[in-house]
Design a protein around this motif. Structure first.
Motif, short mmCIF file in Angstrom:
data_model
loop_
_atom_site.label_atom_id
_atom_site.label_comp_id
_atom_site.label_asym_id
_atom_site.label_seq_id
_atom_site.Cartn_x
_atom_site.Cartn_y
_atom_site.Cartn_z
N GLU A 15 5.96 30.15 46.81
CA GLU A 15 7.36 30.55 46.93
C GLU A 15 7.81 31.52 45.85
N PHE A 16 6.99 31.72 44.81
CA PHE A 16 7.40 32.59 43.72
C PHE A 16 6.27 33.56 43.36
N ASP A 17 6.67 34.74 42.90
CA ASP A 17 5.71 35.72 42.39
C ASP A 17 5.67 35.63 40.86
N PHE A 18 4.47 35.83 40.31
CA PHE A 18 4.28 35.75 38.86
C PHE A 18 3.43 36.93 38.41
N ARG A 19 3.44 37.14 37.11
CA ARG A 19 2.42 38.00 36.50
C ARG A 19 1.96 37.31 35.22
N LEU A 20 0.70 37.52 34.90
CA LEU A 20 0.13 36.90 33.71
C LEU A 20 0.77 37.50 32.47
N ALA A 21 1.28 36.65 31.59
CA ALA A 21 1.91 37.12 30.36
C ALA A 21 0.92 37.14 29.21
N ASP A 22 -0.03 36.21 29.21
CA ASP A 22 -1.00 36.15 28.12
C ASP A 22 -1.90 34.94 28.32
N GLY A 30 -2.16 24.34 16.71
CA GLY A 30 -2.69 23.00 16.82
C GLY A 30 -3.69 22.83 17.95
N LYS A 31 -3.91 23.88 18.77
CA LYS A 31 -4.86 23.82 19.87
C LYS A 31 -5.98 24.83 19.65
N THR A 32 -7.15 24.51 20.21
CA THR A 32 -8.31 25.38 20.02
C THR A 32 -8.65 26.17 21.27
N VAL A 33 -8.03 25.85 22.41
CA VAL A 33 -8.33 26.51 23.67
C VAL A 33 -7.09 27.26 24.14
N ALA A 34 -7.29 28.50 24.53
CA ALA A 34 -6.17 29.30 25.03
C ALA A 34 -5.88 28.92 26.47
N VAL A 35 -4.60 28.96 26.84
CA VAL A 35 -4.18 28.63 28.20
C VAL A 35 -3.45 29.82 28.81
N PRO A 36 -3.71 30.11 30.09
CA PRO A 36 -2.98 31.21 30.74
C PRO A 36 -1.49 30.90 30.83
N VAL A 37 -0.68 31.88 30.56
CA VAL A 37 0.77 31.74 30.62
C VAL A 37 1.31 32.83 31.54
N GLU A 48 -10.70 47.82 16.06
CA GLU A 48 -11.45 46.67 15.53
C GLU A 48 -11.81 45.76 16.70
N PRO A 49 -12.93 45.96 17.35
CA PRO A 49 -13.31 45.16 18.52
C PRO A 49 -13.35 43.66 18.18
N PRO A 50 -12.96 42.81 19.12
CA PRO A 50 -12.99 41.36 18.88
C PRO A 50 -14.43 40.87 18.82
N PRO A 51 -14.67 39.68 18.30
CA PRO A 51 -16.03 39.13 18.24
C PRO A 51 -16.61 38.90 19.63
N ALA A 52 -17.93 38.72 19.68
CA ALA A 52 -18.62 38.58 20.97
C ALA A 52 -18.16 37.35 21.74
N ASN A 53 -17.73 36.30 21.04
CA ASN A 53 -17.28 35.07 21.73
C ASN A 53 -15.78 35.07 22.00
N TRP A 54 -15.20 36.24 21.97
CA TRP A 54 -13.75 36.36 22.20
C TRP A 54 -13.43 35.92 23.63
N ASP A 55 -12.46 35.00 23.79
CA ASP A 55 -12.11 34.48 25.13
C ASP A 55 -10.81 35.07 25.64
N GLY A 56 -10.28 36.06 24.95
CA GLY A 56 -9.04 36.69 25.39
C GLY A 56 -7.79 36.00 24.89
N GLY A 57 -7.93 34.86 24.21
CA GLY A 57 -6.76 34.13 23.74
C GLY A 57 -6.08 34.80 22.57
N TRP A 58 -4.79 34.59 22.50
CA TRP A 58 -4.00 35.10 21.38
C TRP A 58 -3.27 33.94 20.73
N THR A 59 -3.51 33.77 19.44
CA THR A 59 -2.96 32.62 18.73
C THR A 59 -1.54 32.89 18.28
N LEU A 60 -0.63 32.00 18.66
CA LEU A 60 0.74 32.10 18.19
C LEU A 60 0.84 31.49 16.80
N LYS A 61 1.51 32.19 15.92
CA LYS A 61 1.61 31.71 14.56
C LYS A 61 2.71 30.67 14.39
#
Length: 470
Positions: free
Chosen positions: A371-378, A384-391, A455-468
Motif C-alpha cells: 500500500e505504500f512506496d518507499f526508497r532506501l534511506a541507508d 550499540g549494535k554491530t549489524v547494519a539494518v536497512p532503513v 578512501e575506499p572502504p575495507p574489503a569486508n565493508w557491508d555498506g553500513g553507516w554507523t550513527l554516532k
C-alpha cells in the motif's frame, strides 16, 4: 351427618373421576335385575341414591367439568359427596396470590441482580418455579387447597425479565462509564482487554513475546519552543497536538503506550491478535494521517497568540517485543519492551540526521509495500549494535505521484552497494537535479561516494553507516 357448611365461605366442587367414586347404574338394569343383582333393593340400603336423566341428546342436562361433560344429576351427587365427606376444594385466601407474586417477584429480582451468570439465573429461576409447582400440587392433593400459580409465574417471568434487562443495561452503562474513565488513563485497546476478558489480560500481564509494530513520534525543537512560551500555553498547545495525534492512532487500531514528554509511543498487535501485514499497514496509514493532522493543526494555530508552528519526526519498526506489566505494585503500566522498541526509537531520532519526517525498519517496508512506496534511506548501524539494518523513507500511499529522479536514485543505490562509487555519484547527482537540487539523501550519498573514491572502504565493508548519536 354432614358437617355444617359456611354459606359465606367460597368452595369449589371436587369432581371425582366418573365411575371410580360415584357409581352410575342405568335404570333399565335396576328394573330388570332388581331381584338378582340388587337383592330386592338391599344393595341400596344405607346409601344415598340420586335419580336423574343422563341421555345427552334428549335431555341435554350436561355440564362441563374438569373430567369432561357430566350429567347434572352426577354434579348434584358430587356436591353431596363433597358435603358429606367435607372434600370441597378450597381456594387459598385472597391475600395469598399477591403475596406469592410479590415474593417470587422479589426472589427473581434478587437472582437477576445478584447472579451474573445467565445460566445461573435461568437455573435458579426454573428451580424456584419447579419447587413452587410441587408444593402447590402437594397442597392440592393432601389438603384440597388451591393456590393460584399465575401470581408466581408473573413474578418470576415479569420481575426476572425486568431484572435481567435492567442488569444488562446497567452493566453496559457501567462498562461504558468505566471504559471512558479507563481510556483516559490507558489506551482503549488495553481498557477493552481488561473489561472484556480479564483472564486473558491477567495472563498477558505476566509478559509474553510477540511480534509488534512500534511507532515513536517526537516534536522537533521542543526545548526552544518550551523556552519561548509560558507553561500554561505550552501545556495547552501540547494537549491540542496530542489530541489530534491520539485520535488518528486509535482510529487506525493502535494502542497509545505512553507519553514521554513531547514524545509519543504507540503500538499495533500488542493487545489484539492481528496479521503483521495489517499491523504494518495500519501503522503506516496512521503515520501518514498524523502528518496531515499536524498540517491542519498548524494552519489552525496561525495568528493565534502563544501558538507555535510545530514539526515532528517518526520512527516505525516491526519486530519481536515483550508485552507485559512493569513498575511498582502501586504504579504500573502495560507496555512493550525489547530491541524492536529500541530500534523504533533510534529511527525516530535518526529522522533528524537524515532530514526525513518518517523512517521505517526493513520489516515495515516488507509488510507495507503493498500500500505504500518507499526508497532506501541507508543501511544504518545504530549505536550499540554491530549489524547494519536497512532503513527506508516512505514516499506515500500507492497511486500518489512519485518524485522525479527515483529511477536514477534506485540505480545509484545499487551501484553504491556494489562499490561503484564513481557511477553511483553520477547517478545520485542526476537524481538530485531532477528532485529539485535539495534532496538530502542524494546529497548525503554523493558526499559518501566522494569520500570512498578518495578512501575506499575495507574489503569486508557491508555498506553500513554507523550513527554516532542515539
Amino acid at each position: 351427618h354432614a358437617p355444617a357448611l359456611d354459606p359465606w365461605k367460597e368452595t369449589i366442587l371436587n369432581y371425582y373421576y366418573q365411575g371410580r367414586t360415584l357409581r352410575t347404574i342405568p335404570i333399565d338394569e335396576v328394573l330388570l335385575n332388581w331381584d338378582t343383582s340388587f337383592n330386592h333393593g338391599a344393595a341400596f340400603k344405607d346409601k344415598y341414591v340420586f335419580i336423574g336423566a343422563t341421555a345427552p341428546t334428549r335431555f341435554k342436562d350436561f355440564f362441563a367439568t374438569p373430567w369432561g361433560d357430566m350429567p347434572g344429576v352426577e354434579v348434584q351427587a358430587t356436591a353431596f359427596e363433597n358435603l358429606v365427606k367435607d372434600e370441597w376444594l378450597r381456594p387459598a385466601p385472597y391475600w395469598v396470590t399477591p403475596a406469592v407474586a410479590v415474593f417470587f417477584g422479589l426472589l427473581a429480582l434478587l437472582v437477576s441482580l445478584r447472579i451474573h451468570s445467565v445460566i445461573g439465573k435461568i437455573a435458579l429461576l426454573l428451580a424456584s418455579g419447579v419447587v413452587f409447582a410441587f408444593f402447590t400440587q402437594w397442597l392440592f392433593t393432601a389438603h384440597l387447597l388451591i393456590v393460584p400459580v399465575g401470581g408466581a409465574l408473573l413474578g418470576l417471568v415479569g420481575s426476572g425479565s425486568f431484572g435481567t434487562v435492567y442488569d444488562f443495561v446497567l452493566e453496559r452503562y457501567e462498562r461504558r462509564r468505566m471504559l471512558g474513565v479507563f481510556e483516559s488513563m490507558v489506551s482503549p485497546g488495553v481498557a477493552n482487554l481488561v473489561l472484556s476478558n480479564r483472564e486473558d489480560f491477567e495472563q498477558r500481564l505476566g509478559g509474553q513475546r510477540k511480534d509488534v509494530v512500534i511507532l515513536f513520534s517526537d516534536i522537533r525543537g521542543f526545548t526552544t519552543w518550551s523556552e519561548k512560551v509560558g507553561p500554561d500555553a505550552l501545556v495547552t498547545q501540547l494537549n491540542e497536538y496530542f489530541f489530534g495525534m491520539v485520535e488518528v492512532i486509535q482510529q487506525e487500531g493502535g494502542t497509545v503506550q505512553k507519553y514521554i514528554g513531547d514524545a509519543l509511543m504507540a503500538a499495533w498487535g500488542d493487545v489484539r491478535e492481528q496479521p503483521l501485514e495489517q499491523c504494518a499497514i495500519q501503522a503506516m496509514r496512521g503515520a501518514w494521517r498524523m502528518i496531515g493532522e499536524l498540517e491542519k493543526l498548524n494552519k489552525g494555530w496561525i495568528g493565534r497568540e502563544k501558538r507555535e508552528q510545530l514539526g515532528f519526526g517518526m520512527g516505525i519498526n516491526l519486530g519481536e517485543g515483550v508485552v507485559g506489566r512493569i513498575g511498582h505494585p502501586r504504579r504500573q503500566e502495560f507496555t512493550v519492551m525489547g530491541d524492536a522498541v529500541n530500534l523504533a526509537a533510534r529511527l525516530e531520532s535518526a529522522t533528524k540526521q537524515y532530514h526525513q519526517t518518517i523512517l521505517v525498519g526493513e520489516h515495515i517496508y516488507i509488510h507495507a509495500q503493498a500500500e505504500f512506496d518507499f526508497r532506501l534511506a541507508d543501511k544504518m548501524q545504530v549505536k550499540g549494535k554491530t549489524v547494519a539494518v536497512p532503513v527506508y523513507a516512505p514516499l506515500g500511499p500507492k497511486g500518489a505521484t512519485l518524485p522525479p529522479g527515483l529511477a536514477e536514485y534506485n540505480a545509484a543505490i545499487e551501484k553504491y552497494y556494489a562499490r561503484d562509487f564513481a557511477g553511483a555519484e553520477t547517478l545520485f547527482h542526476a537524481a538530485n537535479v531532477k528532485m529539485g537540487g535539495a534532496d538530502y539523501l542524494c546529497e548525503n550519498f554523493s558526499s559518501r561516494c566522494r569520500h570512498f573514491i578518495a578512501e575506499p572502504p575495507p574489503a569486508n565493508w557491508d555498506g553500513g553507516w554507523t550513527l554516532k548519536d542515539k
